[in-house]
Structure formats: structure tokens, C-alpha cells
Design a protein around this motif. Structure first.
Motif, PDB file in Angstrom:
ATOM      1  N   LEU A 219       2.039  10.249  -3.881  1.00 57.69           N
ATOM      2  CA  LEU A 219       1.278  10.969  -4.699  1.00 57.69           C
ATOM      3  C   LEU A 219       1.904  11.275  -5.889  1.00 57.69           C
ATOM      4  N   ILE A 220       1.183  10.806  -6.967  1.00 57.96           N
ATOM      5  CA  ILE A 220       1.687  11.381  -8.175  1.00 57.96           C
ATOM      6  C   ILE A 220       0.545  12.404  -8.851  1.00 57.96           C
ATOM      7  N   ALA A 221       1.135  13.591  -9.201  1.00 57.65           N
ATOM      8  CA  ALA A 221       0.332  14.670  -9.972  1.00 57.65           C
ATOM      9  C   ALA A 221       1.151  15.063 -10.892  1.00 57.65           C
ATOM     10  N   LEU A 244      -3.972  12.406 -11.620  1.00 58.57           N
ATOM     11  CA  LEU A 244      -3.428  12.386  -9.881  1.00 58.57           C
ATOM     12  C   LEU A 244      -3.798  10.833  -9.328  1.00 58.57           C
ATOM     13  N   CYS A 245      -2.836  10.631  -8.760  1.00 56.30           N
ATOM     14  CA  CYS A 245      -3.472   9.204  -7.756  1.00 56.30           C
ATOM     15  C   CYS A 245      -2.556   9.417  -6.283  1.00 56.30           C
ATOM     16  N   TRP A 246      -3.220   8.766  -5.458  1.00 55.58           N
ATOM     17  CA  TRP A 246      -2.689   8.778  -3.870  1.00 55.58           C
ATOM     18  C   TRP A 246      -2.928   7.380  -3.552  1.00 55.58           C
ATOM     19  N   VAL A 247      -1.791   6.857  -2.945  1.00 57.80           N
ATOM     20  CA  VAL A 247      -1.926   5.647  -2.663  1.00 57.80           C
ATOM     21  C   VAL A 247      -1.199   5.369  -1.291  1.00 57.80           C
ATOM     22  N   ARG A 248      -1.929   4.646  -0.320  1.00 54.51           N
ATOM     23  CA  ARG A 248      -1.145   4.452   1.103  1.00 54.51           C
ATOM     24  C   ARG A 248      -0.876   3.041   1.543  1.00 54.51           C
ATOM     25  N   ARG A 249       0.327   2.707   1.882  1.00 53.54           N
ATOM     26  CA  ARG A 249       0.639   1.579   2.385  1.00 53.54           C
ATOM     27  C   ARG A 249       0.793   1.362   4.120  1.00 53.54           C
ATOM     28  N   ASP A 250       0.265   0.287   4.592  1.00 52.30           N
ATOM     29  CA  ASP A 250       0.326   0.233   5.782  1.00 52.30           C
ATOM     30  C   ASP A 250       1.766  -0.205   6.272  1.00 52.30           C
ATOM     31  N   VAL A 251       1.859  -0.435   7.629  1.00 51.41           N
ATOM     32  CA  VAL A 251       3.190  -0.717   8.309  1.00 51.41           C
ATOM     33  C   VAL A 251       3.690  -2.114   7.820  1.00 51.41           C
ATOM     34  N   ASN A 252       2.799  -2.883   7.443  1.00 47.02           N
ATOM     35  CA  ASN A 252       3.204  -4.416   6.869  1.00 47.02           C
ATOM     36  C   ASN A 252       3.235  -4.158   5.308  1.00 47.02           C
ATOM     37  N   ASP A 253       3.460  -2.975   4.664  1.00 52.04           N
ATOM     38  CA  ASP A 253       3.563  -2.692   3.292  1.00 52.04           C
ATOM     39  C   ASP A 253       2.283  -3.160   2.515  1.00 52.04           C
ATOM     40  N   GLN A 254       0.993  -3.336   2.870  1.00 55.45           N
ATOM     41  CA  GLN A 254      -0.068  -3.516   2.390  1.00 55.45           C
ATOM     42  C   GLN A 254      -0.746  -2.674   1.760  1.00 55.45           C
ATOM     43  N   LEU A 255      -1.429  -2.401   0.608  1.00 58.15           N
ATOM     44  CA  LEU A 255      -2.090  -1.297   0.284  1.00 58.15           C
ATOM     45  C   LEU A 255      -3.448  -1.205   1.062  1.00 58.15           C
ATOM     46  N   LYS A 256      -3.550   0.129   1.396  1.00 59.33           N
ATOM     47  CA  LYS A 256      -4.585   0.445   2.480  1.00 59.33           C
ATOM     48  C   LYS A 256      -5.711   1.315   1.667  1.00 59.33           C
ATOM     49  N   LYS A 257      -5.224   2.389   1.043  1.00 64.13           N
ATOM     50  CA  LYS A 257      -6.142   3.477   0.734  1.00 64.13           C
ATOM     51  C   LYS A 257      -5.551   3.700  -1.003  1.00 64.13           C
ATOM     52  N   VAL A 258      -6.726   4.196  -1.635  1.00 64.84           N
ATOM     53  CA  VAL A 258      -6.046   4.592  -3.162  1.00 64.84           C
ATOM     54  C   VAL A 258      -7.311   5.563  -3.518  1.00 64.84           C
ATOM     55  N   THR A 259      -6.777   6.710  -4.032  1.00 63.08           N
ATOM     56  CA  THR A 259      -7.525   7.686  -4.527  1.00 63.08           C
ATOM     57  C   THR A 259      -7.160   7.893  -6.203  1.00 63.08           C
TER      58      THR A 259
END
Length: 283
Positions: A219-221, A244-259
Motif C-alpha cells: 500500500l502506497i498512500a 494511492l495504490c494497492w498491489v497484491r502478489r500471490d504465493v508465486n510472487d505474481q501480480l494478482k490485484k491492483v487498485t
């Protein structure tokens, strides 16, 4: 009534609101950003960012319900009362707490009127810079009028910063309600750089949240009061030109979700840009 909403995001997995009310303290800034982030169908956590400019003594309080409070990472000693006609007692403090210290409330099932086998908790992890950590007890009363009334002393936290006026403070913490076992492994502050490589001020916030599942969130705010045109986060190779942005990486370090709020986000070879108030994207 003195404040206003300056950010509103209601996505599928990410929700955030920012409120600004400097008139409430007759200061330059009094602004809170709270983000609610889902990490399963049942579980979520919050990132609470509170920015203040004004005065010389900033004290942030947090309590849950009646129950047992335990802390991790704190070396607590007896401390002076806070005073200011507040109904609190039994202060203890750690003047130099490590970043990432935590506190956990085990909710009293009987007082909360929940099933006796319940194991409900509220946990907070604090990554505020240059603050003193306190525990205390606060007086409360439950119920009113015809409803059963009971006076209680419940555990409360105080995170406090003091300095020369006008004092600049940015309180940053994770708040997690959970049952049984916490789903959060760790949270840490990350550095941000401006376009010319200059380190950003403490009010520009980047945090990495590591979940027990192996997923990682970023999370960057940025501080709307003094927001850089763009920032770089080296650990995640992120360039951001937005609030602001929010980023999620999965267990394999792949991008999964972005806001992302209105602006541009680059993560390695991935780029996202929007003119809308916000966009949420699953990858």
C-alpha cells in the motif's frame, strides 16, 4: 461538520476513505486515511494512517472491548498519567519501541455476550516513526437508561509524539479483527524516493503486509497536503503518480490485484493508468 471527505474507494477487495478536518484542531493538517483490505471471503485488515501538523503534543488512542491485552515487542515501565481530565489510569510505556510492535485484545466473551467457546481478538501492529508506546486503562460504561449498565476499566493504547510546534506526525498502524489465529505475519514501512532520488518525508507512506497465506500486499498512500509529482519504491520496482495504490502478489510472487486512484502506476513491465476516481483490476 468541519471536515470533508477527500478520497472514497469502494472496490471489490479494497476500500478506502480519507477525511480532512484541520479546523478541528486549528492546525495545518488533521487527516485520516483508513483502508479496509479483504484477503479472503471471511477475513480483512485495515491500514490506519493519521497525519497531523500543529501543536507540540500528538496522542493517538486505540481501544477494543473489555478483555485481556497482551503486547509483543514492548519493554513497558511505569509512566506518568496522561492527564487532561481524561478518565484513564495505570499508564506504562516504552520510550523506544521497535517498529512493528504489536498489541492484541482477547475479547471477554461474557461481557461481549458472545458464545463462550468464541475466540475473538483485535490486533494492532504499529509502524509509526519516533513515537512512544503506552498501555493504560480507560473508564467506560455499557448500556444506558433501561438497558443494563455496567462500569468497566478496559485496556487502551496510546501512541504519542512530542516536539517543537508545529509538530508533524504520521501515525501508521495495521488493525486486524480475527478469530482463533491472526492471518497477518508482518508489516513493515518501506522507503519512497522522489523523481530525483531524494528520500521522501515520513508523511509519504509505503507499507508491505505479509500474510500467513504467503501473499504480500503493498500500500502506497501519499500525503495529499504535500504530494510529490511521482515516487519510486525500489523493493517492488514501483513508480506512482497518484494519491494511492494497492498491489497484491500471490504465493508465486505474481501480480494478482491492483487498485489505483486517478493517475499512473508502473510495476516492472506492467503499467496501469486511469482518469477515474479509482480503478480495481484483477490480473
Amino acid at each position: 461538520g468541519a471536515g470533508k471527505t477527500t478520497l472514497w474507494i469502494d472496490g471489490e477487495s479494497f476500500h478506502s476513505v480519507r477525511i480532512s478536518a484541520p479546523e478541528a484542531i486549528e492546525g495545518e493538517q488533521f487527516e485520516r486515511t483508513v483502508s479496509l483490505i479483504d484477503h479472503s471471503e471471511e477475513d480483512a485488515y485495515m491500514i490506519d494512517i493519521f497525519r497531523i501538523i500543529g501543536g507540540s503534543d500528538h496522542a493517538r488512542f486505540l481501544h477494543s472491548y473489555a478483555g485481556e491485552l497482551t503486547t509483543e515487542g514492548l519493554n513497558l515501565e511505569e509512566a506518568e498519567e496522561y492527564g487532561h481530565e481524561t478518565l484513564m489510569r495505570h499508564f506504562r510505556c516504552d520510550k523506544n519501541p521497535p517498529s512493528g510492535w504489536s498489541a492484541d485484545w482477547k475479547i471477554d466473551n461474557e461481557l461481549a455476550e458472545i458464545p463462550p467457546e468464541s475466540d475473538i481478538h483485535l490486533r494492532t501492529i504499529d509502524v509509526t516513526t519516533g513515537a512512544v508506546a503506552y498501555t493504560a486503562e480507560a473508564w467506560v460504561t455499557t448500556g444506558f437508561r433501561e438497558i443494563k449498565t455496567q462500569e468497566l476499566w478496559i485496556p487502551r493504547l496510546m501512541t504519542r509524539r512530542q516536539g517543537t510546534a508545529p509538530l508533524h506526525s504520521t501515525f501508521v498502524s495495521l488493525i486486524e479483527p480475527y478469530e482463533g489465529t491472526s492471518k497477518i505475519k508482518a508489516i513493515k514501512r518501506l522507503t519512497l524516493e522522489e523523481e530525483d532520488g531524494t528520500p521522501c518525508s515520513d508523511s509519504q507512506v509505503a507499507v508491505e503486509i505479509e500474510l500467513i497465506s504467503g501473499q504480500r500486499d503493498l500500500l502506497i498512500a501519499l500525503d495529499s497536503h504535500k504530494r510529490p509529482t511521482s515516487v519510486h519504491q525500489p523493493d517492488w520496482d514501483v513508480d506512482l503518480s497518484a494519491d494511492l495504490c494497492w498491489v497484491r502478489r500471490d504465493v508465486n510472487d505474481q501480480l494478482k490485484k491492483v487498485t489505483l486512484t486517478k493517475g499512473t502506476l508502473k510495476i516492472g513491465d506492467f503499467t496501469l493508468e486511469t482518469d477515474s476516481e479509482f480503478i480495481e483490476k484483477s490480473l
